[in-house]
Every structure is written in structure tokens, then in C-alpha cells.
Scaffold this motif. Sequence first.
Motif, short mmCIF file in Angstrom:
data_model
loop_
_atom_site.label_atom_id
_atom_site.label_comp_id
_atom_site.label_asym_id
_atom_site.label_seq_id
_atom_site.Cartn_x
_atom_site.Cartn_y
_atom_site.Cartn_z
N ASP A 7 0.86 -1.19 0.00
CA ASP A 7 0.00 0.00 0.00
C ASP A 7 0.89 1.23 0.00
OD1 ASP A 7 -2.14 1.73 0.20
OD2 ASP A 7 -2.35 1.50 2.36
N CYS A 8 0.66 2.12 -0.94
CA CYS A 8 1.37 3.39 -0.99
C CYS A 8 0.34 4.49 -1.14
CB CYS A 8 2.33 3.45 -2.17
SG CYS A 8 3.58 2.17 -2.19
N LYS A 9 0.42 5.49 -0.29
CA LYS A 9 -0.58 6.55 -0.32
C LYS A 9 0.07 7.90 -0.08
CE LYS A 9 -4.77 8.17 2.00
NZ LYS A 9 -5.73 7.94 3.10
N MET A 10 -0.30 8.87 -0.90
CA MET A 10 0.17 10.23 -0.68
C MET A 10 -0.51 10.82 0.55
SD MET A 10 2.55 11.27 -2.65
CE MET A 10 2.48 13.02 -2.32
N VAL A 11 0.30 11.45 1.40
CA VAL A 11 -0.22 12.05 2.62
C VAL A 11 0.37 13.45 2.77
CG1 VAL A 11 -0.55 9.85 3.81
CG2 VAL A 11 1.64 11.07 4.02
N THR A 12 -0.27 14.25 3.58
CA THR A 12 0.24 15.58 3.91
C THR A 12 0.70 15.57 5.36
OG1 THR A 12 -1.24 16.67 2.34
CG2 THR A 12 -0.30 18.03 4.08
N LEU A 13 1.94 15.97 5.59
CA LEU A 13 2.51 15.97 6.93
C LEU A 13 2.26 17.33 7.58
CD1 LEU A 13 5.92 14.22 6.18
CD2 LEU A 13 3.76 13.19 6.86
N ASN A 14 1.70 17.29 8.76
CA ASN A 14 1.36 18.52 9.45
C ASN A 14 2.40 18.94 10.47
OD1 ASN A 14 -1.23 18.79 8.15
ND2 ASN A 14 -1.96 17.11 9.45
N ALA A 15 3.16 17.97 10.99
CA ALA A 15 4.17 18.29 12.01
C ALA A 15 5.48 18.70 11.34
CB ALA A 15 4.40 17.09 12.92
N PRO A 16 6.21 19.62 11.93
CA PRO A 16 7.51 20.03 11.36
C PRO A 16 8.57 18.95 11.59
CG PRO A 16 7.17 21.09 13.48
CD PRO A 16 5.89 20.36 13.18
N TYR A 17 9.61 19.01 10.77
CA TYR A 17 10.75 18.12 10.99
C TYR A 17 11.63 18.70 12.10
CZ TYR A 17 15.27 15.92 10.62
OH TYR A 17 16.43 15.26 10.93
N VAL A 18 11.88 17.88 13.12
CA VAL A 18 12.81 18.24 14.19
C VAL A 18 13.67 17.01 14.44
CG1 VAL A 18 13.11 19.11 16.53
CG2 VAL A 18 11.05 19.71 15.24
N ALA A 19 14.99 17.16 14.35
CA ALA A 19 15.88 16.03 14.57
C ALA A 19 15.62 15.39 15.92
CB ALA A 19 17.34 16.49 14.48
N GLY A 20 15.47 14.07 15.93
CA GLY A 20 15.23 13.36 17.17
C GLY A 20 13.76 13.16 17.49
N PHE A 21 12.87 13.76 16.68
CA PHE A 21 11.43 13.66 16.94
C PHE A 21 10.68 13.20 15.69
CE2 PHE A 21 13.09 16.80 19.90
CZ PHE A 21 12.57 16.38 21.11
N LEU A 22 11.32 12.32 14.93
CA LEU A 22 10.75 11.90 13.65
C LEU A 22 9.40 11.22 13.83
CD1 LEU A 22 11.79 12.08 10.74
CD2 LEU A 22 12.57 9.72 10.94
N GLY A 23 9.20 10.53 14.96
CA GLY A 23 7.97 9.81 15.17
C GLY A 23 6.73 10.69 15.13
N PHE A 24 6.83 11.91 15.63
CA PHE A 24 5.67 12.80 15.65
C PHE A 24 5.29 13.26 14.25
CE2 PHE A 24 7.54 13.10 19.86
CZ PHE A 24 6.43 12.90 20.66
N ARG A 25 6.22 13.21 13.35
CA ARG A 25 5.98 13.62 11.97
C ARG A 25 5.58 12.45 11.08
NH1 ARG A 25 7.33 17.55 8.12
NH2 ARG A 25 8.49 16.87 6.29
N GLU A 26 6.26 11.31 11.25
CA GLU A 26 6.09 10.21 10.31
C GLU A 26 5.19 9.09 10.81
OE1 GLU A 26 9.62 8.74 8.53
OE2 GLU A 26 10.28 10.69 7.81
N ALA A 27 5.07 8.93 12.11
CA ALA A 27 4.29 7.81 12.63
C ALA A 27 2.80 7.87 12.27
CB ALA A 27 4.47 7.69 14.14
N PRO A 28 2.14 9.04 12.34
CA PRO A 28 0.69 9.04 12.09
C PRO A 28 0.27 8.43 10.75
CG PRO A 28 1.32 11.07 13.18
CD PRO A 28 2.61 10.35 12.85
#
Length: 280
Positions: A76-97
Amino acid sequence: MAAPEAELVLKWEREQARLRESVKEEDTEDWQRSPDFSGLKRVGGVDLSFIKGDDINACAHLVVLTYPHMKVLYEDCKMVTLNAPYVAGFLGFREAPPLLQALEKLKNVQPNLMPQVLFVDGNGLFHYREFGLACHLGVLSDLPCVGVAKNLLHVEGVVRSEEHQSQINALQKSGDSFPLATTSGRVLGKALRSSHSSIKPVYVSVGHRITLDTAVRLTHTCCLYRVPEPIRQTAACDRQPAKDMDLTDPHSTAHRGRKRRLSTEHRNPSRWLFFPAPPQ
């Protein structure tokens, strides 16, 4: 994307610390204790990739393969829009959802194909606060998770140095590994030579519900090449021609770009495929 406010970073730090308490660094499944992983039938891989020049729209990838034959059961591949900013060390908050949404989608439509273990293109405990993307996904999905990074994250004295390179050079054969120990002596991961054909190691760490030794052993059995197949196969979504993609539509299909490049190789634009399970 604008730089995050300090208040947001402090909030994420507190949330990471809270979730970190739920990480299980133990083998919780019977198949994990088996010498040949008897009982393991399905392994999954996830990754998030980006379009060149765009750090907001991304493609969330999920694949499920048979074990030990590494045949694709689901992708499954789906285009998504990321709402959280990129911050080093906090990738989970951006990519996990979006990756959790992909898992939830599979659970709802084809629960018999849910992976028994998930490989994550990134780190787990080998992280500044011992809570990388693999831990984040593991805790929130409650799936056994393994973090596999292609590049070394510099964590508490573990750096790309002459000593580190000499340890890499000492990995003589596929399956050889060495621990990634911090200045305090805590081992947060291992460097694994995963293939005879590549002297570059991958960096394996616990995500959730698995021990480090089991994670390393399982990663090695899933490697036909340097990168384990559940992660490598996420690249199979990469090949829809760029000219056919609507990058403004968050529901359109797209393809990988961890290096922020678009593939031009043609592929069937249907990105949600089911394959019958093999005979048991």
C-alpha cells in the motif's frame, strides 16, 4: 515549514519520555524464541518518502511479505500531507501518524495479512532519548518492531570514527555484528553485516516487543541484499511515472524518494494490491 517553537519541542520531549516507559525490550512471541523462527509467517516493512523539493507531501509505504520466502502479500502506498515540522530526534511525531493509518487500514480490510513483526526504516532505542521512530510505531501499534538504519546516528559517544571503521572492517562475513555501546556502557543497538556482497553494515535496534539479539538475527534472515526485504520492498512503490502523479492530491498514489528523487520507470498505478496467502 517554519522552525518549531521551543514549547512544541518540550511537549514532544515529555511525550517521548512517557511513551518510552512502555517499550518492551523482551521477546513476547513464541516464534521469537525458536531457532528458525517457527510460527513466523508474515513480516512487514514501512517507510515514508518525499518528493524532490517538497517536505510536506510524502508517500507512506506499507508492505507485508511471507516469511521466510519474502514474497509480497500486500502493498500500500498513499500520498499524505505531513502537518508536524521536521525536528531532529522527533521523527515519530511527523512520520508515525500516516504509517499507523496504513496499518489500521490493513487491519480493517484484511486483518489476516497483518504483519507479526514490523521493520522500520529508522532507529529504535538507538536514539538520543532511546525512542526513535521504530519505538514510536511499536508502542502505538503494539506490534513487535525492529529499527534498521542505513546510516549511523551519532548517539552518546557512538560516532563514525577510526575505531568505528576498524570495527566495521572486522566484520568478515554476513551475520557478523558488533554492539553500539554508549559512553555509559549501555548497548543501544548493533552494527550488522547483513550481506556477503556489501561491507557496509546496517544499524539494528529494538523498536518494541523484541530483544536486540533476536532483532539482529531476524534482520539477517530477512536480507537478500544489504537492506532487509521488508524495507527494501517499499521501493516497489517507486515506479509510477512522475508525469502521471497529482502531487496536489493527498489521496493520489506516489512513490518513494528518501533521497528526494522521483523514479520514471513505469509501473501499474494501482498501489493497493492483495495477494492470496500461500498454503500453510
